[in-house]
Motif scaffolding. Structure first.
Motif, PDB file in Angstrom:
ATOM      1  N   GLN A 123      -8.255  -7.966   5.874  1.00  0.00           N
ATOM      2  CA  GLN A 123      -8.458  -6.601   5.665  1.00  0.00           C
ATOM      3  C   GLN A 123      -7.395  -5.666   6.264  1.00  0.00           C
ATOM      4  OE1 GLN A 123     -11.889  -5.575   8.262  1.00  0.00           O
ATOM      5  NE2 GLN A 123     -12.067  -3.473   7.071  1.00  0.00           N
ATOM      6  N   VAL A 124      -6.977  -4.865   5.434  1.00  0.00           N
ATOM      7  CA  VAL A 124      -5.899  -3.909   5.947  1.00  0.00           C
ATOM      8  C   VAL A 124      -6.625  -2.593   6.114  1.00  0.00           C
ATOM      9  CG1 VAL A 124      -3.659  -3.070   4.998  1.00  0.00           C
ATOM     10  CG2 VAL A 124      -4.467  -5.201   4.325  1.00  0.00           C
ATOM     11  N   LEU A 125      -6.276  -1.887   7.253  1.00  0.00           N
ATOM     12  CA  LEU A 125      -6.644  -0.797   7.776  1.00  0.00           C
ATOM     13  C   LEU A 125      -5.418   0.455   8.008  1.00  0.00           C
ATOM     14  CD1 LEU A 125      -8.967   1.251   8.595  1.00  0.00           C
ATOM     15  CD2 LEU A 125      -8.517   0.205  10.786  1.00  0.00           C
ATOM     16  N   VAL A 126      -5.538   1.197   7.152  1.00  0.00           N
ATOM     17  CA  VAL A 126      -4.323   2.101   7.097  1.00  0.00           C
ATOM     18  C   VAL A 126      -4.991   3.650   7.691  1.00  0.00           C
ATOM     19  CG1 VAL A 126      -2.575   3.769   5.883  1.00  0.00           C
ATOM     20  CG2 VAL A 126      -3.338   1.458   4.930  1.00  0.00           C
ATOM     21  N   THR A 127      -4.549   3.792   9.031  1.00  0.00           N
ATOM     22  CA  THR A 127      -5.136   5.139   9.839  1.00  0.00           C
ATOM     23  C   THR A 127      -3.954   6.178   9.396  1.00  0.00           C
ATOM     24  OG1 THR A 127      -6.150   3.735  11.276  1.00  0.00           O
ATOM     25  CG2 THR A 127      -5.766   6.033  11.749  1.00  0.00           C
ATOM     26  N   GLU A 128      -4.086   7.414   8.919  1.00  0.00           N
ATOM     27  CA  GLU A 128      -3.110   8.374   8.588  1.00  0.00           C
ATOM     28  C   GLU A 128      -3.125   9.367   9.800  1.00  0.00           C
ATOM     29  OE1 GLU A 128      -1.585   8.416   5.960  1.00  0.00           O
ATOM     30  OE2 GLU A 128      -2.678   7.061   4.744  1.00  0.00           O
ATOM     31  N   ALA A 129      -2.196  10.266   9.816  1.00  0.00           N
ATOM     32  CA  ALA A 129      -1.732  11.147  11.014  1.00  0.00           C
ATOM     33  C   ALA A 129      -3.034  12.126  11.112  1.00  0.00           C
ATOM     34  CB  ALA A 129      -0.693  11.828  10.900  1.00  0.00           C
ATOM     35  N   ASP A 130      -3.891  12.346  10.014  1.00  0.00           N
ATOM     36  CA  ASP A 130      -4.855  13.387  10.114  1.00  0.00           C
ATOM     37  C   ASP A 130      -6.181  12.660  10.687  1.00  0.00           C
ATOM     38  OD1 ASP A 130      -5.488  11.871   8.054  1.00  0.00           O
ATOM     39  OD2 ASP A 130      -5.521  13.649   6.709  1.00  0.00           O
ATOM     40  N   GLY A 131      -6.157  11.655  11.003  1.00  0.00           N
ATOM     41  CA  GLY A 131      -7.294  10.635  11.204  1.00  0.00           C
ATOM     42  C   GLY A 131      -8.080   9.833  10.293  1.00  0.00           C
ATOM     43  N   SER A 132      -7.818  10.251   8.954  1.00  0.00           N
ATOM     44  CA  SER A 132      -8.383   9.480   8.055  1.00  0.00           C
ATOM     45  C   SER A 132      -8.038   8.217   7.856  1.00  0.00           C
ATOM     46  CB  SER A 132      -8.198  10.348   6.675  1.00  0.00           C
ATOM     47  OG  SER A 132      -6.756  10.184   6.331  1.00  0.00           O
ATOM     48  N   ASN A 133      -8.675   7.347   7.202  1.00  0.00           N
ATOM     49  CA  ASN A 133      -8.691   5.804   7.096  1.00  0.00           C
ATOM     50  C   ASN A 133      -8.896   5.417   5.582  1.00  0.00           C
ATOM     51  OD1 ASN A 133      -8.399   5.099   9.833  1.00  0.00           O
ATOM     52  ND2 ASN A 133     -10.654   5.558  10.022  1.00  0.00           N
ATOM     53  N   GLN A 134      -7.945   4.486   5.111  1.00  0.00           N
ATOM     54  CA  GLN A 134      -8.169   3.644   3.951  1.00  0.00           C
ATOM     55  C   GLN A 134      -8.208   2.445   4.211  1.00  0.00           C
ATOM     56  OE1 GLN A 134      -4.920   3.613   1.070  1.00  0.00           O
ATOM     57  NE2 GLN A 134      -3.611   5.076   2.381  1.00  0.00           N
ATOM     58  N   THR A 135      -9.000   1.549   3.696  1.00  0.00           N
ATOM     59  CA  THR A 135      -9.023   0.042   3.859  1.00  0.00           C
ATOM     60  C   THR A 135      -8.922  -0.577   2.494  1.00  0.00           C
ATOM     61  OG1 THR A 135     -11.605   0.217   3.922  1.00  0.00           O
ATOM     62  CG2 THR A 135     -10.311   0.378   5.889  1.00  0.00           C
ATOM     63  N   PHE A 136      -8.377  -1.884   2.462  1.00  0.00           N
ATOM     64  CA  PHE A 136      -8.622  -2.636   1.203  1.00  0.00           C
ATOM     65  C   PHE A 136      -8.373  -4.041   1.557  1.00  0.00           C
ATOM     66  CE2 PHE A 136      -4.200  -1.055   1.634  1.00  0.00           C
ATOM     67  CZ  PHE A 136      -3.482  -2.160   1.531  1.00  0.00           C
TER      68      PHE A 136
ATOM     69  N   GLY B  88       0.819  -1.281  -0.020  1.00  0.00           N
ATOM     70  CA  GLY B  88       0.144  -0.116   0.210  1.00  0.00           C
ATOM     71  C   GLY B  88       1.004   1.401  -0.174  1.00  0.00           C
ATOM     72  N   VAL B  89       0.069   2.386   0.100  1.00  0.00           N
ATOM     73  CA  VAL B  89       0.996   3.803   0.187  1.00  0.00           C
ATOM     74  C   VAL B  89       0.470   4.470   1.119  1.00  0.00           C
ATOM     75  CG1 VAL B  89       1.326   5.848  -1.238  1.00  0.00           C
ATOM     76  CG2 VAL B  89       1.457   3.607  -2.541  1.00  0.00           C
ATOM     77  N   ALA B  90       1.214   5.053   2.148  1.00  0.00           N
ATOM     78  CA  ALA B  90       0.675   5.809   3.312  1.00  0.00           C
ATOM     79  C   ALA B  90       0.956   7.425   2.758  1.00  0.00           C
ATOM     80  CB  ALA B  90       1.542   5.788   4.316  1.00  0.00           C
ATOM     81  N   ARG B  91       0.198   8.021   3.117  1.00  0.00           N
ATOM     82  CA  ARG B  91       0.124   9.627   2.988  1.00  0.00           C
ATOM     83  C   ARG B  91       0.774  10.686   3.979  1.00  0.00           C
ATOM     84  NH1 ARG B  91      -3.844  12.261   3.408  1.00  0.00           N
ATOM     85  NH2 ARG B  91      -5.473  10.854   4.265  1.00  0.00           N
ATOM     86  N   THR B  92       0.890   9.644   4.914  1.00  0.00           N
ATOM     87  CA  THR B  92       1.500  10.461   6.207  1.00  0.00           C
ATOM     88  C   THR B  92       2.313   9.434   6.935  1.00  0.00           C
ATOM     89  OG1 THR B  92      -0.541  10.193   7.584  1.00  0.00           O
ATOM     90  CG2 THR B  92      -0.155  12.323   6.420  1.00  0.00           C
ATOM     91  N   ASN B  93       2.765   9.603   8.222  1.00  0.00           N
ATOM     92  CA  ASN B  93       3.118   8.655   9.296  1.00  0.00           C
ATOM     93  C   ASN B  93       1.841   8.066   9.690  1.00  0.00           C
ATOM     94  OD1 ASN B  93       5.948   9.244   9.268  1.00  0.00           O
ATOM     95  ND2 ASN B  93       5.734  10.954  10.596  1.00  0.00           N
ATOM     96  N   ALA B  94       1.811   6.619   9.383  1.00  0.00           N
ATOM     97  CA  ALA B  94       0.571   5.972   9.470  1.00  0.00           C
ATOM     98  C   ALA B  94       0.719   4.726  10.230  1.00  0.00           C
ATOM     99  CB  ALA B  94      -0.206   5.869   8.203  1.00  0.00           C
ATOM    100  N   ARG B  95      -0.463   4.227  10.691  1.00  0.00           N
ATOM    101  CA  ARG B  95      -0.618   2.921  11.516  1.00  0.00           C
ATOM    102  C   ARG B  95      -1.122   2.011  10.488  1.00  0.00           C
ATOM    103  NH1 ARG B  95      -4.624   2.478  16.165  1.00  0.00           N
ATOM    104  NH2 ARG B  95      -5.997   2.345  14.020  1.00  0.00           N
TER     105      ARG B  95
ATOM    106  N   VAL C 191       4.418   2.956   9.660  1.00  0.00           N
ATOM    107  CA  VAL C 191       5.093   3.275   8.566  1.00  0.00           C
ATOM    108  C   VAL C 191       5.298   4.530   8.258  1.00  0.00           C
ATOM    109  CG1 VAL C 191       4.337   0.936   7.546  1.00  0.00           C
ATOM    110  CG2 VAL C 191       3.012   3.143   6.995  1.00  0.00           C
ATOM    111  N   PRO C 192       6.406   5.077   7.561  1.00  0.00           N
ATOM    112  CA  PRO C 192       6.389   6.577   7.085  1.00  0.00           C
ATOM    113  C   PRO C 192       5.579   6.767   5.761  1.00  0.00           C
ATOM    114  CG  PRO C 192       8.429   5.279   6.535  1.00  0.00           C
ATOM    115  CD  PRO C 192       7.302   4.269   7.322  1.00  0.00           C
ATOM    116  N   PRO C 193       5.594   8.087   5.540  1.00  0.00           N
ATOM    117  CA  PRO C 193       5.058   8.303   4.107  1.00  0.00           C
ATOM    118  C   PRO C 193       5.559   7.560   3.254  1.00  0.00           C
ATOM    119  CG  PRO C 193       5.378  10.332   5.426  1.00  0.00           C
ATOM    120  CD  PRO C 193       6.194   9.201   6.041  1.00  0.00           C
ATOM    121  N   GLY C 194       4.953   7.036   2.024  1.00  0.00           N
ATOM    122  CA  GLY C 194       5.228   6.357   0.839  1.00  0.00           C
ATOM    123  C   GLY C 194       4.757   4.912   1.042  1.00  0.00           C
ATOM    124  N   PRO C 195       5.185   4.466  -0.038  1.00  0.00           N
ATOM    125  CA  PRO C 195       4.897   2.947  -0.403  1.00  0.00           C
ATOM    126  C   PRO C 195       5.465   2.120   0.866  1.00  0.00           C
ATOM    127  CG  PRO C 195       6.064   3.711  -2.244  1.00  0.00           C
ATOM    128  CD  PRO C 195       6.416   4.698  -1.120  1.00  0.00           C
TER     129      PRO C 195
END
Length: 225
Positions: free
Chosen positions: A162-175, A120-127, A142-146
């Motif tokens: 199920q993969v849940l990526v939580t960004e530093a601004d609180g937004s989520n992406q799942t796949f 995946g790709v994280a936009r920010t420092n993400a969980r 993970v740091p920003p980037g792939p």
């Protein structure tokens, strides 16, 4: 840390005797070998005798006699002599010839079984959290980037991830990542192969029939092998 082993020899045997009123039978099975300077000589044979009311029959069958050489760097074996071809799909046939095949015993544990890859790709420092059947079994920041995780061990043999990526601004992406630990599946990028060539043999000897048998299995991605 793998080595070719110590110089050694061995003989394994199975000896049986049976007797009833009018019948006597004996059986001897041998499985022997010698390891010398990285070469491995193997031999199997079977001798049986049956006496039924005075009628005696004997049978001797040589199973396999071959020289084997492990190639540790290639994670493969080379066998020459009285061998059998190998295929996980259509079975094998007895040959006099050679066989070159990948050897799982020379591979790292994580390369022997199917492991899903999560990318995946994280936009920010993400969980990044990975769940299976609503159970969180992996989490990492993970740091920003792939990002990529290729050595995950899901707790169940069946169930998409199920993969849940939580960004530093609180937004989520799942796949979702498809997953099932089916027989014969390989992790993405992993492969197995075998090439056998020689003349067909049977219990009485070697025939004039040439045989070539080969297969390649490759883990394409999380979906097909």
């Amino acid at each position: 840390m793998l080595t070719r082993g110590e110089n050694a020899g061995f003989v394994n045997y199975n000896l049986n005797h049976y007797q009833s009123n009018n019948t006597q039978s004996q059986f001897l099975g041998l499985n022997s070998g010698v390891n010398l300077q990285g070469w491995q000589v193997r031999h199997t044979s079977y001798l049986s005798q049956n006496n039924n009311s005075g009628n005696t029959t004997q049978q001797y069958v040589a199973g396999e006699t071959f020289v084997n050489r492990p190639f540790i760097d290639w994670q493969a074996n080379l066998a020459l002599g009285e061998i059998s071809s190998y295929s996980p799909l259509v079975g094998g046939v007895p040959l006099r010839g050679l066989r070159m095949n990948s050897e799982e015993g020379l591979m790292a544990e994580e390369d022997r079984s199917f492991r899903p890859q999560v990318r995946g790709v994280a936009r920010t420092n993400a969980r990044v959290r990975v769940l299976q059947n609503n159970v969180v079994f992996f989490e990492q920041t993970v740091p920003p980037g792939p990002f990529e995780f290729a050595d995950l061990r899901p707790p169940a043999p069946l169930g998409d991830l199920q993969v849940l990526v939580t960004e530093a601004d609180g937004s989520n992406q799942t796949f979702l990542v498809p997953y099932s630990q089916g027989s014969g599946k390989l992790k993405p990028g992993s492969y197995r192969y075998s090439l056998s060539a020689g003349h067909l043999r049977n219990s009485t000897g070697v025939t004039d029939t040439p045989v070539v048998q080969a297969f390649v299995r490759y883990g394409l991605d999380n979906w097909p092998t």
